[in-house]
Design a protein around this motif. Structure first.
Motif, PDB file in Angstrom:
ATOM      1  N   LEU A 292     121.834 -66.846  92.069  1.00  0.00           N
ATOM      2  CA  LEU A 292     121.565 -65.521  92.609  1.00  0.00           C
ATOM      3  C   LEU A 292     122.077 -64.437  91.667  1.00  0.00           C
ATOM      4  N   GLY A 293     123.250 -64.644  91.119  1.00  0.00           N
ATOM      5  CA  GLY A 293     123.784 -63.679  90.160  1.00  0.00           C
ATOM      6  C   GLY A 293     122.907 -63.548  88.934  1.00  0.00           C
ATOM      7  N   LEU A 294     122.390 -64.669  88.451  1.00  0.00           N
ATOM      8  CA  LEU A 294     121.490 -64.643  87.297  1.00  0.00           C
ATOM      9  C   LEU A 294     120.201 -63.896  87.625  1.00  0.00           C
ATOM     10  N   LEU A 295     119.618 -64.192  88.783  1.00  0.00           N
ATOM     11  CA  LEU A 295     118.382 -63.511  89.185  1.00  0.00           C
ATOM     12  C   LEU A 295     118.598 -62.014  89.385  1.00  0.00           C
ATOM     13  N   LEU A 296     119.716 -61.653  90.012  1.00  0.00           N
ATOM     14  CA  LEU A 296     120.001 -60.232  90.209  1.00  0.00           C
ATOM     15  C   LEU A 296     120.237 -59.520  88.878  1.00  0.00           C
TER      16      LEU A 296
ATOM     17  N   LEU B  55     118.874 -60.389  85.950  1.00  0.00           N
ATOM     18  CA  LEU B  55     117.565 -60.242  85.317  1.00  0.00           C
ATOM     19  C   LEU B  55     116.740 -59.140  85.965  1.00  0.00           C
ATOM     20  N   ALA B  56     116.802 -59.078  87.302  1.00  0.00           N
ATOM     21  CA  ALA B  56     116.027 -58.057  88.008  1.00  0.00           C
ATOM     22  C   ALA B  56     116.621 -56.669  87.792  1.00  0.00           C
ATOM     23  N   GLY B  57     117.926 -56.576  87.769  1.00  0.00           N
ATOM     24  CA  GLY B  57     118.574 -55.284  87.627  1.00  0.00           C
ATOM     25  C   GLY B  57     118.438 -54.682  86.239  1.00  0.00           C
ATOM     26  N   LEU B  58     118.411 -55.525  85.236  1.00  0.00           N
ATOM     27  CA  LEU B  58     118.310 -55.031  83.862  1.00  0.00           C
ATOM     28  C   LEU B  58     116.873 -54.848  83.394  1.00  0.00           C
ATOM     29  N   ASP B  59     115.904 -55.238  84.228  1.00  0.00           N
ATOM     30  CA  ASP B  59     114.481 -55.147  83.873  1.00  0.00           C
ATOM     31  C   ASP B  59     114.175 -55.835  82.547  1.00  0.00           C
ATOM     32  N   THR B  60     114.744 -57.024  82.358  1.00  0.00           N
ATOM     33  CA  THR B  60     114.511 -57.753  81.115  1.00  0.00           C
ATOM     34  C   THR B  60     113.162 -58.454  81.094  1.00  0.00           C
ATOM     35  N   VAL B  61     112.615 -58.742  82.269  1.00  0.00           N
ATOM     36  CA  VAL B  61     111.337 -59.424  82.352  1.00  0.00           C
ATOM     37  C   VAL B  61     110.316 -58.459  82.950  1.00  0.00           C
ATOM     38  N   PRO B  62     109.332 -58.035  82.167  1.00  0.00           N
ATOM     39  CA  PRO B  62     108.366 -57.058  82.680  1.00  0.00           C
ATOM     40  C   PRO B  62     107.196 -57.728  83.412  1.00  0.00           C
ATOM     41  N   GLY B  63     106.479 -56.925  84.164  1.00  0.00           N
ATOM     42  CA  GLY B  63     105.213 -57.356  84.749  1.00  0.00           C
ATOM     43  C   GLY B  63     105.349 -58.285  85.926  1.00  0.00           C
TER      44      GLY B  63
ATOM     45  N   ALA C 251     105.903 -61.504  86.075  1.00  0.00           N
ATOM     46  CA  ALA C 251     107.040 -62.427  86.049  1.00  0.00           C
ATOM     47  C   ALA C 251     108.301 -61.743  86.575  1.00  0.00           C
ATOM     48  N   GLY C 252     108.470 -60.467  86.257  1.00  0.00           N
ATOM     49  CA  GLY C 252     109.603 -59.717  86.787  1.00  0.00           C
ATOM     50  C   GLY C 252     109.534 -59.565  88.293  1.00  0.00           C
ATOM     51  N   LEU C 253     108.337 -59.377  88.809  1.00  0.00           N
ATOM     52  CA  LEU C 253     108.153 -59.291  90.253  1.00  0.00           C
ATOM     53  C   LEU C 253     108.540 -60.600  90.929  1.00  0.00           C
ATOM     54  N   TRP C 254     108.149 -61.716  90.326  1.00  0.00           N
ATOM     55  CA  TRP C 254     108.508 -63.022  90.884  1.00  0.00           C
ATOM     56  C   TRP C 254     110.015 -63.225  90.870  1.00  0.00           C
ATOM     57  N   ILE C 255     110.688 -62.739  89.843  1.00  0.00           N
ATOM     58  CA  ILE C 255     112.148 -62.852  89.781  1.00  0.00           C
ATOM     59  C   ILE C 255     112.790 -62.022  90.881  1.00  0.00           C
ATOM     60  N   GLU C 256     112.272 -60.813  91.117  1.00  0.00           N
ATOM     61  CA  GLU C 256     112.815 -59.973  92.185  1.00  0.00           C
ATOM     62  C   GLU C 256     112.588 -60.602  93.555  1.00  0.00           C
TER      63      GLU C 256
ATOM     64  N   ALA D 209     112.245 -63.842  94.156  1.00  0.00           N
ATOM     65  CA  ALA D 209     113.129 -65.008  94.248  1.00  0.00           C
ATOM     66  C   ALA D 209     114.553 -64.587  94.568  1.00  0.00           C
ATOM     67  N   ALA D 210     115.009 -63.481  93.994  1.00  0.00           N
ATOM     68  CA  ALA D 210     116.353 -62.990  94.295  1.00  0.00           C
ATOM     69  C   ALA D 210     116.473 -62.577  95.759  1.00  0.00           C
ATOM     70  N   LEU D 211     115.457 -61.912  96.290  1.00  0.00           N
ATOM     71  CA  LEU D 211     115.484 -61.503  97.695  1.00  0.00           C
ATOM     72  C   LEU D 211     115.489 -62.708  98.632  1.00  0.00           C
ATOM     73  N   VAL D 212     114.627 -63.679  98.360  1.00  0.00           N
ATOM     74  CA  VAL D 212     114.535 -64.858  99.227  1.00  0.00           C
ATOM     75  C   VAL D 212     115.824 -65.672  99.157  1.00  0.00           C
ATOM     76  N   LEU D 213     116.372 -65.860  97.970  1.00  0.00           N
ATOM     77  CA  LEU D 213     117.612 -66.624  97.831  1.00  0.00           C
ATOM     78  C   LEU D 213     118.773 -65.904  98.496  1.00  0.00           C
ATOM     79  N   ALA D 214     118.820 -64.586  98.399  1.00  0.00           N
ATOM     80  CA  ALA D 214     119.883 -63.825  99.057  1.00  0.00           C
ATOM     81  C   ALA D 214     119.802 -63.977 100.575  1.00  0.00           C
ATOM     82  N   CYS D 215     118.596 -63.927 101.132  1.00  0.00           N
ATOM     83  CA  CYS D 215     118.429 -64.116 102.578  1.00  0.00           C
ATOM     84  C   CYS D 215     118.823 -65.528 102.996  1.00  0.00           C
ATOM     85  N   TYR D 216     118.462 -66.516 102.225  1.00  0.00           N
ATOM     86  CA  TYR D 216     118.814 -67.904 102.537  1.00  0.00           C
ATOM     87  C   TYR D 216     120.329 -68.098 102.506  1.00  0.00           C
TER      88      TYR D 216
END
Length: 93
Positions: free
Chosen positions: A45-49, A51-59, A61-66, A68-75
């Motif tokens: 979760l820390g890794l996904l957050l 990546l999402a927070g720094l906007d290192t992955v555009p487009g 793929a970045g949306l999928w990372i965001e 995944a971070a939301l779903v993992l945080a809820c779980y």
């Protein structure tokens, strides 16, 4: 962020419910190795957050990372709440 969460609420609710069930069935980790293994999803979760927070992955793929971070945080929140409920109820295995 709200525009991302609104269409995803069924998936987020399902991951929270699954986490509640798993946390209630499994409880808190008691063995050291289990605690270490329970920390791995937190590390992910820390890794996904990061990546999402720094906007290192555009487009897309970045949306999928965001997402995944939301779903993992809820779980993980559901797992924590379920394990806490099991502990407060006094059930032991």
């Amino acid at each position: 962020m709200i525009s991302l969460v609104v269409p995803l609420w069924p998936g987020l609710a399902a991951s929270l419910a699954l986490g509640l069930a798993i946390g209630a069935l499994a409880g808190l980790p008691r063995v050291r190795a289990t605690r270490i293994a329970a920390g791995l999803p937190l590390l992910a979760l820390g890794l996904l957050l990061g990546l999402a927070g720094l906007d290192t992955v555009p487009g897309r793929a970045g949306l999928w990372i965001e997402i995944a971070a939301l779903v993992l945080a809820c779980y993980l929140a559901g797992c924590s709440l379920g394990a806490l409920a099991r502990m407060l109820s006094g059930r032991t295995s």
